[in-house]
Design a protein around this motif. Structure first.
Motif, PDB file in Angstrom:
ATOM      1  N   ASP A  87      -3.617   4.758   8.549  1.00 57.53           N
ATOM      2  CA  ASP A  87      -2.683   3.691   8.182  1.00 57.53           C
ATOM      3  C   ASP A  87      -2.436   3.743   6.675  1.00 57.53           C
ATOM      4  O   ASP A  87      -3.380   3.643   5.878  1.00 57.53           O
ATOM      5  CB  ASP A  87      -3.264   2.332   8.583  1.00 57.53           C
ATOM      6  CG  ASP A  87      -2.249   1.211   8.357  1.00 57.53           C
ATOM      7  OD1 ASP A  87      -1.079   1.533   7.997  1.00 57.53           O
ATOM      8  OD2 ASP A  87      -2.616   0.038   8.538  1.00 57.53           O
ATOM      9  N   PRO A  88      -1.156   3.913   6.177  1.00 52.14           N
ATOM     10  CA  PRO A  88      -0.908   3.993   4.728  1.00 52.14           C
ATOM     11  C   PRO A  88      -1.193   2.701   4.008  1.00 52.14           C
ATOM     12  O   PRO A  88      -1.407   2.705   2.802  1.00 52.14           O
ATOM     13  CB  PRO A  88       0.577   4.364   4.654  1.00 52.14           C
ATOM     14  CG  PRO A  88       1.159   3.920   5.941  1.00 52.14           C
ATOM     15  CD  PRO A  88       0.102   4.072   6.962  1.00 52.14           C
ATOM     16  N   ASP A  89      -1.192   1.585   4.690  1.00 52.62           N
ATOM     17  CA  ASP A  89      -1.447   0.297   4.030  1.00 52.62           C
ATOM     18  C   ASP A  89      -2.925  -0.040   3.970  1.00 52.62           C
ATOM     19  O   ASP A  89      -3.316  -1.035   3.346  1.00 52.62           O
ATOM     20  CB  ASP A  89      -0.707  -0.825   4.771  1.00 52.62           C
ATOM     21  CG  ASP A  89       0.806  -0.655   4.664  1.00 52.62           C
ATOM     22  OD1 ASP A  89       1.241  -0.027   3.679  1.00 52.62           O
ATOM     23  OD2 ASP A  89       1.545  -1.155   5.535  1.00 52.62           O
ATOM     24  N   ALA A  90      -3.769   0.772   4.625  1.00 55.04           N
ATOM     25  CA  ALA A  90      -5.188   0.438   4.636  1.00 55.04           C
ATOM     26  C   ALA A  90      -5.807   0.516   3.247  1.00 55.04           C
ATOM     27  O   ALA A  90      -6.590  -0.352   2.866  1.00 55.04           O
ATOM     28  CB  ALA A  90      -5.925   1.359   5.609  1.00 55.04           C
ATOM     29  N   PRO A  91      -5.467   1.554   2.394  1.00 46.38           N
ATOM     30  CA  PRO A  91      -6.090   1.592   1.061  1.00 46.38           C
ATOM     31  C   PRO A  91      -5.660   0.445   0.170  1.00 46.38           C
ATOM     32  O   PRO A  91      -6.292   0.194  -0.860  1.00 46.38           O
ATOM     33  CB  PRO A  91      -5.610   2.930   0.497  1.00 46.38           C
ATOM     34  CG  PRO A  91      -5.275   3.770   1.676  1.00 46.38           C
ATOM     35  CD  PRO A  91      -4.752   2.812   2.693  1.00 46.38           C
ATOM     36  N   LEU A  92      -4.563  -0.253   0.479  1.00 44.04           N
ATOM     37  CA  LEU A  92      -4.131  -1.351  -0.389  1.00 44.04           C
ATOM     38  C   LEU A  92      -5.170  -2.470  -0.423  1.00 44.04           C
ATOM     39  O   LEU A  92      -5.297  -3.196  -1.420  1.00 44.04           O
ATOM     40  CB  LEU A  92      -2.785  -1.894   0.081  1.00 44.04           C
ATOM     41  CG  LEU A  92      -1.611  -0.876   0.112  1.00 44.04           C
ATOM     42  CD1 LEU A  92      -0.320  -1.562   0.571  1.00 44.04           C
ATOM     43  CD2 LEU A  92      -1.431  -0.258  -1.248  1.00 44.04           C
ATOM     44  N   GLY A  93      -5.894  -2.632   0.663  1.00 40.01           N
ATOM     45  CA  GLY A  93      -6.912  -3.684   0.682  1.00 40.01           C
ATOM     46  C   GLY A  93      -8.089  -3.360  -0.218  1.00 40.01           C
ATOM     47  O   GLY A  93      -8.887  -4.249  -0.542  1.00 40.01           O
ATOM     48  N   ARG A  94      -8.221  -2.071  -0.607  1.00 39.72           N
ATOM     49  CA  ARG A  94      -9.339  -1.698  -1.471  1.00 39.72           C
ATOM     50  C   ARG A  94      -8.925  -1.596  -2.932  1.00 39.72           C
ATOM     51  O   ARG A  94      -9.623  -0.998  -3.745  1.00 39.72           O
ATOM     52  CB  ARG A  94      -9.893  -0.351  -1.014  1.00 39.72           C
ATOM     53  CG  ARG A  94     -10.444  -0.374   0.415  1.00 39.72           C
ATOM     54  CD  ARG A  94     -11.305   0.852   0.704  1.00 39.72           C
ATOM     55  NE  ARG A  94     -10.570   2.078   0.622  1.00 39.72           N
ATOM     56  CZ  ARG A  94      -9.902   2.620   1.633  1.00 39.72           C
ATOM     57  NH1 ARG A  94      -9.880   2.010   2.826  1.00 39.72           N
ATOM     58  NH2 ARG A  94      -9.265   3.761   1.480  1.00 39.72           N
ATOM     59  N   GLY A  95      -7.762  -2.170  -3.305  1.00 43.43           N
ATOM     60  CA  GLY A  95      -7.343  -2.216  -4.707  1.00 43.43           C
ATOM     61  C   GLY A  95      -6.304  -1.163  -5.086  1.00 43.43           C
ATOM     62  O   GLY A  95      -5.923  -1.089  -6.251  1.00 43.43           O
ATOM     63  N   TYR A  96      -5.845  -0.380  -4.161  1.00 43.82           N
ATOM     64  CA  TYR A  96      -4.816   0.608  -4.473  1.00 43.82           C
ATOM     65  C   TYR A  96      -3.432  -0.027  -4.361  1.00 43.82           C
ATOM     66  O   TYR A  96      -3.276  -1.127  -3.789  1.00 43.82           O
ATOM     67  CB  TYR A  96      -4.898   1.808  -3.521  1.00 43.82           C
ATOM     68  CG  TYR A  96      -6.163   2.620  -3.706  1.00 43.82           C
ATOM     69  CD1 TYR A  96      -6.214   3.599  -4.698  1.00 43.82           C
ATOM     70  CD2 TYR A  96      -7.291   2.415  -2.903  1.00 43.82           C
ATOM     71  CE1 TYR A  96      -7.357   4.350  -4.873  1.00 43.82           C
ATOM     72  CE2 TYR A  96      -8.438   3.163  -3.090  1.00 43.82           C
ATOM     73  CZ  TYR A  96      -8.468   4.136  -4.079  1.00 43.82           C
ATOM     74  OH  TYR A  96      -9.582   4.876  -4.259  1.00 43.82           O
ATOM     75  N   ALA A  97      -2.426   0.672  -4.919  1.00 39.66           N
ATOM     76  CA  ALA A  97      -1.045   0.193  -4.869  1.00 39.66           C
ATOM     77  C   ALA A  97      -0.123   1.389  -4.609  1.00 39.66           C
ATOM     78  O   ALA A  97      -0.418   2.522  -4.981  1.00 39.66           O
ATOM     79  CB  ALA A  97      -0.642  -0.496  -6.184  1.00 39.66           C
ATOM     80  N   MET A  98       1.020   1.117  -4.012  1.00 40.31           N
ATOM     81  CA  MET A  98       2.044   2.128  -3.744  1.00 40.31           C
ATOM     82  C   MET A  98       3.237   1.872  -4.678  1.00 40.31           C
ATOM     83  O   MET A  98       3.612   0.707  -4.890  1.00 40.31           O
ATOM     84  CB  MET A  98       2.497   2.078  -2.274  1.00 40.31           C
ATOM     85  CG  MET A  98       1.377   2.368  -1.281  1.00 40.31           C
ATOM     86  SD  MET A  98       1.915   2.245   0.438  1.00 40.31           S
ATOM     87  CE  MET A  98       3.001   3.612   0.525  1.00 40.31           C
ATOM     88  N   VAL A  99       3.831   2.978  -5.238  1.00 37.59           N
ATOM     89  CA  VAL A  99       4.899   2.876  -6.230  1.00 37.59           C
ATOM     90  C   VAL A  99       6.200   3.356  -5.587  1.00 37.59           C
ATOM     91  O   VAL A  99       6.243   4.447  -5.018  1.00 37.59           O
ATOM     92  CB  VAL A  99       4.584   3.730  -7.490  1.00 37.59           C
ATOM     93  CG1 VAL A  99       5.697   3.565  -8.538  1.00 37.59           C
ATOM     94  CG2 VAL A  99       3.239   3.320  -8.070  1.00 37.59           C
ATOM     95  N   PHE A 100       7.259   2.538  -5.729  1.00 41.58           N
ATOM     96  CA  PHE A 100       8.587   2.863  -5.216  1.00 41.58           C
ATOM     97  C   PHE A 100       9.595   2.789  -6.361  1.00 41.58           C
ATOM     98  O   PHE A 100       9.403   2.028  -7.318  1.00 41.58           O
ATOM     99  CB  PHE A 100       9.004   1.896  -4.094  1.00 41.58           C
ATOM    100  CG  PHE A 100       8.098   1.944  -2.888  1.00 41.58           C
ATOM    101  CD1 PHE A 100       8.362   2.833  -1.844  1.00 41.58           C
ATOM    102  CD2 PHE A 100       6.987   1.121  -2.786  1.00 41.58           C
ATOM    103  CE1 PHE A 100       7.543   2.875  -0.737  1.00 41.58           C
ATOM    104  CE2 PHE A 100       6.165   1.161  -1.688  1.00 41.58           C
ATOM    105  CZ  PHE A 100       6.437   2.044  -0.648  1.00 41.58           C
ATOM    106  N   ASP A 101      10.688   3.588  -6.272  1.00 47.04           N
ATOM    107  CA  ASP A 101      11.763   3.507  -7.281  1.00 47.04           C
ATOM    108  C   ASP A 101      12.759   2.452  -6.862  1.00 47.04           C
ATOM    109  O   ASP A 101      12.537   1.707  -5.885  1.00 47.04           O
ATOM    110  CB  ASP A 101      12.438   4.867  -7.459  1.00 47.04           C
ATOM    111  CG  ASP A 101      13.029   5.391  -6.168  1.00 47.04           C
ATOM    112  OD1 ASP A 101      13.073   4.642  -5.177  1.00 47.04           O
ATOM    113  OD2 ASP A 101      13.449   6.566  -6.142  1.00 47.04           O
TER     114      ASP A 101
END
Length: 491
Positions: free
Chosen positions: A415-429
């Motif tokens: 799941d690509p959203d799973a690491p967000l719960g551990r403090g990561y973020a995804m960057v979009f333009d």
């Protein structure tokens, strides 16, 4: 009258007056002027026949030469005011008759003739000048065959350089109208006299100067024509100026000067020589009736060529059709074979029905109630011996549950959203595309950061950040189905 002196007179250093001497000594200039007056008064007008030698034309326009015979020679000069009136070009070795006055030239203590008019001394001299001019121009290549241009087959416009009042232009127009009516442009010129050479050369160059597609149509062919006459009458067409104009013409030129026996230098320079003006018109255009007849003959030949293969094909087809057998003869064997197959098929159906009926009778004889009851009893006995074991069903269910749990764990790890719960973020333009490198982030300028609980607008400093948009509410996660009883969840 000055006194004579004897040889035994006393010499003296200084010139002194002598007894009886009544004249003062003359200066050289005075003596030269006196001689000049005497000569000019005595020979105020003379005509001299001689051969030209040392002919040269100065930059000032004056013409200098010498006239000589087998014993004597006299210098001559023709001032630039009289030189343009010459009817020919003076050359060394030409015998002429010069008219003018004899004078003296004090600068060299010589006498000379001031020529006012110069003429060739007879037809022989004229022919000699003609041969000299021809040899000189031929050496320059003006008469070479390589310079000749082909004449157009059917010119749309024909330019004629001739006198507008003579019989030549009427003969040309009449012949052209008889053979193939064409558009003719006449450039009127004088064909005899001192001005003829200038007008003829200007006409040839004038036709060449016309622009294609202009108000006046540019000729496709030129005819330079004149009637017959003596060599003096035709001399304008032997002039170098006319010959060079014809040789330099970009438009093909037909020369038709004089009768068949007359030949001029213009004939050698032209692309084609016609013996008469009428022959020039005949060479310029073809006969329209002959062209029409030729076209009709070509059309007939084309039609015969087109129909001949069809006729030959029809003949070959008829010959082949005669050798082919008749259609009913071709179908007789097939019809007989069809009849035989139909008959065999009918007999086979009858035989098959009889065999099937016999087989059905045999089967019906074997089907009795006692046999069926016996087979039914055997099936019930086999059914009673079959027992369904619960352990078999439970084992298969447990294996399926384990596979399902492993798939769920694999899905959660990917799941690509799973690491967000551990403090990561995804960057979009700004376009919503995922940014995968720092270079792409600097190029985008405006970014959007996605966290587990929402989105935040950001900027790299190269462009102003966009207005913050409210973070969308997180989607509720689907709950995995509860594990079956008897089997714990591995996660």
């Amino acid at each position: 009258m000055s006194a004579s002196y004897s040889d035994d007179a006393d010499p003296s250093l200084l010139a002194n007056s002598r007894p009886g001497d009544n004249s003062e000594p003359l200066s050289v200039s005075d003596l030269s002027r006196s001689l000049k007056r005497v000569v000019e008064d005595r020979f105020g007008f003379v005509r001299i026949r001689g051969e030209l030698s040392g002919v040269k034309r100065a930059a000032s326009g004056h013409l200098y030469c010498s006239l000589k015979d087998d014993k004597s020679v006299i210098d001559g000069v023709m001032w630039k005011s009289a030189a343009p009136r010459l009817a020919f070009r003076p050359e060394d070795g030409v015998e002429v008759i010069a008219s003018g006055k004899v004078t003296t030239y004090a600068g060299r203590s010589k006498y000379q003739i001031v020529i006012e008019r110069m003429e060739l001394a007879g037809e022989g001299a004229l022919l000699a000048l003609l041969e000299k001019t021809k040899a000189r121009l031929e050496a320059e290549g003006l008469f070479a065959d390589a310079r000749k241009k082909p004449l157009p087959f059917l010119p749309r416009t024909i330019g004629v350089v001739t006198s507008p009042t003579g019989a030549v232009i009427r003969d040309i127009l009449h012949r052209l109208s008889d053979r193939f009516p064409s558009h003719v442009i006449v450039w009127p010129v004088v064909v005899q006299g001192e001005t003829a050479k200038g007008q003829v050369s200007a006409a040839v160059r004038g036709f060449n100067a016309l622009e294609r597609g202009g108000a006046i149509a540019r000729p496709d062919l030129l005819i330079v024509a004149r009637g017959g006459g003596s060599i003096e009458d035709l001399w304008a067409f032997n002039e170098e100026e006319v010959v060079r104009a014809i040789a330099e013409s970009e438009i093909p030129v037909i020369s038709a000067v004089g009768h068949e026996t007359d030949t001029t230098l213009a004939d050698f320079a032209a692309d084609h020589r016609a013996p008469t003006p009428t022959a020039a018109a005949e060479r310029a255009v073809p006969v329209r009736a002959e062209l029409a007849a030729g076209i009709a003959d070509l059309g007939a030949r084309q039609m015969r060529c087109a129909t001949r293969p069809v006729a030959l094909g029809r003949e070959r087809l008829e010959a082949c059709s005669q050798r082919l057998p008749r259609p009913d003869a071709l179908l007789q064997a097939a019809a007989q074979a069809l009849d035989d197959a139909t008959e065999r098929h009918r007999r086979a159906l009858v035989d098959r029905v009889a065999i099937g009926r016999a087989t059905l009778g045999e089967a019906a004889a074997r089907l009795s109630p006692a046999t069926l009851n016996w087979r039914l009893g055997q099936a019930r006995e086999r059914l009673e011996h079959v027992r369904l074991m619960p352990a078999t069903l439970t084992t298969r269910h447990a294996r399926a549950t384990e596979r399902l749990a492993a798939n769920v764990a694999m899905l959660r790890s990917l799941d690509p959203d799973a690491p967000l719960g551990r403090g990561y973020a995804m960057v979009f333009d700004g376009q919503g595309a995922l940014v995968r490198s720092a270079g792409d982030a600097r190029a985008a300028g405006t970014l959007s950061l996605k966290f587990a609980d929402g989105r935040v607008a950001a900027s790299t400093g190269d462009a102003p950040p966009p207005p913050a948009t409210p973070a969308p509410a997180p989607k509720p996660r689907r709950k995995s189905p509860p594990p079956p009883s008897g089997q714990g969840d591995l996660f």
